[in-house]
Design an enzyme around this catalytic site. Structure first.
Site, mmCIF file in Angstrom:
data_model
loop_
_atom_site.group_PDB
_atom_site.id
_atom_site.type_symbol
_atom_site.label_atom_id
_atom_site.label_comp_id
_atom_site.label_asym_id
_atom_site.label_seq_id
_atom_site.Cartn_x
_atom_site.Cartn_y
_atom_site.Cartn_z
ATOM 1 N N THR A 175 1.637 9.517 -3.530
ATOM 2 C CA THR A 175 1.717 8.359 -2.625
ATOM 3 C C THR A 175 2.505 8.702 -1.365
ATOM 4 O O THR A 175 2.229 8.162 -0.294
ATOM 5 C CB THR A 175 2.338 7.146 -3.342
ATOM 6 N N GLY A 219 7.437 6.223 5.311
ATOM 7 C CA GLY A 219 6.257 5.493 5.785
ATOM 8 C C GLY A 219 6.045 5.571 7.281
ATOM 9 O O GLY A 219 4.922 5.413 7.755
ATOM 10 N N GLU A 220 7.096 5.785 8.024
ATOM 11 C CA GLU A 220 6.974 5.786 9.480
ATOM 12 C C GLU A 220 7.192 7.159 10.094
ATOM 13 O O GLU A 220 6.981 7.349 11.288
ATOM 14 C CB GLU A 220 7.971 4.782 10.077
ATOM 15 N N GLY A 239 0.836 -1.200 0.000
ATOM 16 C CA GLY A 239 0.000 0.000 0.000
ATOM 17 C C GLY A 239 0.867 1.245 0.000
ATOM 18 O O GLY A 239 0.384 2.372 0.006
ATOM 19 N N THR A 240 2.167 0.992 -0.040
ATOM 20 C CA THR A 240 3.155 2.057 0.049
ATOM 21 C C THR A 240 3.363 2.780 -1.268
ATOM 22 O O THR A 240 3.851 3.902 -1.283
ATOM 23 C CB THR A 240 4.476 1.430 0.499
#
Lengths: 740, 165
Positions: A630, A700-701, A479-480
């Site tokens: 994204t 992402g984090e 989903g990244t």
């Protein structure tokens, strides 16, 4: 013919080919290339492969917290209509999932049950309904033993953490002295609860054996290491195992290592001689995958008269199963976020019989910064200083422990830009002063830091005689946005539009990729594609009779020295190259991390104590942004995880047997649409030449790191109440709310 | 028993324990509808029955004799997207994609409810129903997205609703 372009990151890459590409794809907010499949229900997730002769497996978990299984009454259910068999392989079944990236098998053996819900049997049937019925009826007899379930009661009995990305124990200077001599200091204890990643797709595996080779359609984030774990657990050669993970319905760390359903399905499929599908129920996901461990964090900050940090203490107590070395590394960001000569950053593990503690989105920073950034807010309030001014005085010139330069660090710029966009200047630093009808309104902010990592990763890129390119790696897209950004990188370097590039992911028959975890996916896997394309550009240049620098590739046409030749013509029977990146000296010669700043405005109901996030904004710097759309979505997701961590998420363990009390999405409260306002995300322009050839870093984090603290700080600003026990639910505010 | 799915008449024999969701996924190879919880808590299995949205995991297949069922596969195809499907792509109203079919089916049903003037928890009054972000968020809160594309989902739905209005 394929050749390999290797790069070990021992030197910076000051000029990236991405800046000279002519296709104009990099950084653009392009829609996901696999999007039309996902929105029409045509993307195939692990449990959805149509396999002939498939039988259903229903996993059965222990309904006790600690003890020995004495008997499984399989015969009682074998005769039920549709039931094929009950498989109990006590030696081979895995006790718990493996941690991410490990090459060895997870802890095996389930006769001696270590936690409530541990998978001990699998019931096989012709239909899901028959398997479920028999699984629920299956009687597992056991002798209960004394277990360790209660963190509060047992926390004094702990052991020192050993190395887990960071040392378990670290000290420098004399923190006690620094605190004693300080102009001002704080010494506070924050607690965070266990959490579950709660990805929307439950863990699922279909196991198919053909001539001694296992194909596992599994929902896994890191197929190349998952394959090794699975092979070791089954006692077969890694060459005999193939994992396919083309679409993964979210992971957030919970699908890094192989989980119990994979081994159970593989064992059962082999014994039965038929393909087996095993999908965890939602309660099983909560009970027997992986949790972010609860923490108790003592945070100390001391400052001199100019508000400069002299001491930093961050001591964490956390928990895990016996024999598991992973500890929640809450201090990982503390090591470099905060300066101060006197430092203590420790982690202790309490051994508990609860499901595995492991990685969940931003292990370390996510829970650690909820404590440190809130404690820092306490300090700023105590000395009457705006937190951004505090950072202006404290922003370190180099990494405070290693004394090496930053690769890039724009933390302060993130804060200043965020403050301006958010309207931070209108915040009243005095708490409980702003009222909007029945709502007490407050603003809070927090820093975001997240270490940047590069992992070994390989990919093959080929150009076919028809001029189309194909990328192959066992890297995943959870989903990244991997499908899209890998296509963008190849398209930029080879001069091809996205619709002429196929991206084949999630199959261990392809070259081993870094997998999705630790925010390293784009940088690592993207670099491998970059390197493969760099080699292809050399080959294309040779075919054009020029050097690569003279070559322009755009829309499938190669141009050099006033000649234009279509790629399809230039590649003859086709070209192929493999790229492989690996970390090197840049990892230690520069401190690499992504940075950001969160701003939140909350309303706290003056009567009920209900907290609503009214506005939230993040500014982030993470090197080159490969796809603005994204990347923004990744940050939205991280910030929303922060909302959940701050306000609702709390995995509750029964202190009598460790059972996860709230083991479903009705009781474990992840944020829903109405909990999340229209979040704002902004990126600073940045290139990090020390990170990788893309000059990009992980994102992402980053969005979750610090996000929860910004909300907690806003609650304090709204009410004057400092809740140090996350999540900030209304019961923790109710008796302290200001008089109406 | 028989029913229509995405315009096709189906005649099946079915175990009375089979949920409507499992019928679609395990028996009819319509795997677009997703199983996220099997408890009616996440919304990933949302489909349309006679135009209304339901959690197909909470309904038994045998309850749907003669029903007109629409799943995500019936709304559009990759080559011919439904406006909501196209809007979810352009607004990035998803990440992993697992909750997405349920979100989109739910949005179709939800916009119809709004059109009929059905009030929600955030409507100012029972008769005063307006399309705004709060209404969309509230009415879409039965569909969990752990990747947390909520702001983009709201953007996508708002766009389509505005075009329809």
């Amino acid at each position: 013919m394929s050749d390999t372009n290797n790069l070990v990151m021992d030197l910076p890459v000051p000029s990236s080919l991405l800046d000279i590409g002519a296709q104009g794809l990099i950084g653009k907010p392009l829609s996901r290339s696999e999007g039309p499949l996902k929105v029409t229900g045509r993307a195939t997730y692990s449990a959805e492969y149509a396999i002939p002769d498939l039988a259903y497996g229903y996993l059965v978990g222990a309904k006790f917290g600690r003890g020995k299984i004495t008997r499984v009454d399989a015969d009682a259910v074998r005769g039920l209509p549709g039931v094929i068999d009950v498989i109990t392989d006590f030696a081979t079944f895995i006790r718990n999932p493996q941690q991410g990236g490990e090459s060895k098998a997870p802890a095996q053996g389930v006769k001696d049950v270590q936690y409530f819900g541990e998978i001990v049997a699998i019931v096989l049937a012709e239909s899901y309904e028959a398997a479920r019925d028999a699984g629920e009826r299956l009687v597992v007899e056991y002798e209960e033993a004394e277990g360790r379930f209660d963190f509060e009661a047992l926390k004094a009995d702990s052991e020192k953490g050993t190395f887990n990305n960071i040392p378990g124990y670290f000290h420098q200077g004399d923190l006690d002295r620094a605190v004693a001599d300080a102009h001002a200091s704080v010494d506070v204890v924050y607690t965070t609860p266990s959490q579950n990643s709660a990805a929307m797709e439950p863990h699922a595996s279909i196991a198919v054996w053909e001539e001694g080779t296992l194909t596992l359609y599994g929902s896994y984030q890191m197929p190349s290491s998952d394959k090794l774990q699975l092979a070791k657990a089954l006692g077969v050669s890694a060459k005999k195992v193939r994992i396919i993970a083309v679409y993964i319905g979210g992971g957030f760390g919970s699908k890094l290592g192989v989980a119990p359903e994979s081994v159970a399905a593989a064992v059962a499929a082999k014994q039965l001689g038929r393909p087996i599908k095993a999908v965890m129920t939602r309660p099983q996901v909560f009970e027997t995958t992986v949790r972010r461990a609860s923490t108790e964090q003592r945070v100390r900050f001391s400052v001199d008269a100019e508000a400069r940090l002299t001491g930093v203490g961050h001591e964490t107590k956390t928990s895990n199963l016996p024999g598991e070395s992973f500890f929640e590394p809450a201090g990982v960001g503390t090591h470099f976020a905060y300066p101060g000569d006197n430092r203590v950053i420790n982690h202790d593990i309490v051994r508990l019989n609860l499901l595995l503690a492991g990685s969940m989105r931003a292990p370390g920073e996510a829970s650690g910064m909820m404590a440190t950034e809130a404690a820092l807010d306490e300090l700023c309030h105590k000395i009457g200083l705006d937190p951004i001014e505090f950072w202006r005085r404290n922003e370190p010139k180099e990494a405070p422990e290693e004394k090496v330069p930053w690769s890039t660090r724009q933390l302060l710029r993130c804060m200043e830009e965020g403050a301006e966009r958010f309207g931070w200047d209108v915040r009243n630093p005095e708490p409980a002063q702003v009222r909007d009808g029945e709502w007490l309104v407050g603003m809070g902010m927090a820093a975001a830091v997240r270490s940047n990592m590069l992992m070994k990763s390989a990919a093959t890129v080929s150009i076919d005689p028809d001029g189309r390119a194909t990328i192959a790696t066992d890297m995943t897209d959870i989903g990244t946005g991997t499908y899209t950004i890998l296509g963008q990188i190849a398209g930029e370097l080879l001069g091809l539009p996205l619709d002429r590039i196929s991206v084949n992911l999630g199959d261990t028959n392809s070259p081993p990729g870094a997998g999705s975890g630790g925010s390293w996916g784009a940088g690592s896997s993207g670099s491998s594609v970059y390197l493969a394309c760099e080699r292809l550009r050399e080959r294309l240049a040779a075919a054009m009779g020029c050097v690569p620098d003279e070559l322009t590739l755009k829309d499938g046409i190669a141009t050099a020295r006033n000649r234009q030749i279509a790629l399809a013509e230039l590649v003859g029977e086709g070209l192929e190259a493999t790229g492989q990146i690996a970390p090197g000296d840049m990892e230690t010669q520069r401190k690499q991390a992504s940075y950001g700043a969160h701003f939140a405005e909350v309303g706290v109901n003056a009567t009920t104590g209900e907290v609503r996030v009214r506005r939230m904004l993040g500014v982030f710097s993470a090197g080159r942004i490969l796809n603005a759309k994204t990347a923004r979505s990744q940050c939205l997701g991280g910030m929303t995880f922060g909302i959940g961590a701050a306000l609702t998420e709390d995995l509750v363990h029964d202190p009598r047997n460790g059972k996860v009390v709230n083991h479903d999405l009705g009781e474990y409260h992840v944020p829903v649409n109405a909990d999340v306002p229209q979040l704002e995300v902004h990126f600073l322009t940045e290139r990090d030449q020390f990170a990788n050839p893309l000059q990009a870093k992980g994102i992402g984090e980053l969005g979750i790191s610090g996000a929860g603290a910004a909300i907690g700080n806003a609650v304090f600003n709204a009410t004057g109440i400092r809740v140090r026990d996350y999540p900030i639910t209304l019961d923790k505010l109710l008796d302290q709310l200001p008089p109406i | 028993m028989h029913f229509t799915i995405n315009g096709t008449l189906y005649q099946v024999e079915v175990d009375n324990r089979v949920s409507l969701l499992d019928l679609l996924r395990e028996h009819l190879a319509l795997t677009g509808s997703k199983k996220g919880c099997d408890h009616g808590q996440c919304g990933a299995c949302t489909i349309l029955i006679n135009g209304r949205r339901i959690n197909s995991c909470l309904s038994l297949a045998v309850m749907h004799q003669d029903d007109d069922i629409t799943t995500i596969e019936g709304l559009g195809s990759p080559e011919d997207l439904h406006p909501l499907q196209a809007a979810f792509v352009s607004h990035d109203g998803y990440q992993c994609g697992y909750c997405t079919p349920g979100q989109i089916c739910s949005a179709v049903g939800m916009l119809d409810e709004l059109k009929k003037g059905w009030p929600s928890h955030v409507s100012p009054s029972l008769r005063d129903v307006d399309l705004n972000d709060d209404e969309i968020s509230e009415r879409m809160s039965g569909n969990i997205c752990r990747c947390s594309a909520y702001p983009n989902i709201v953007d996508a739905i708002r766009d389509v609703a505005a075009a329809q209005a």
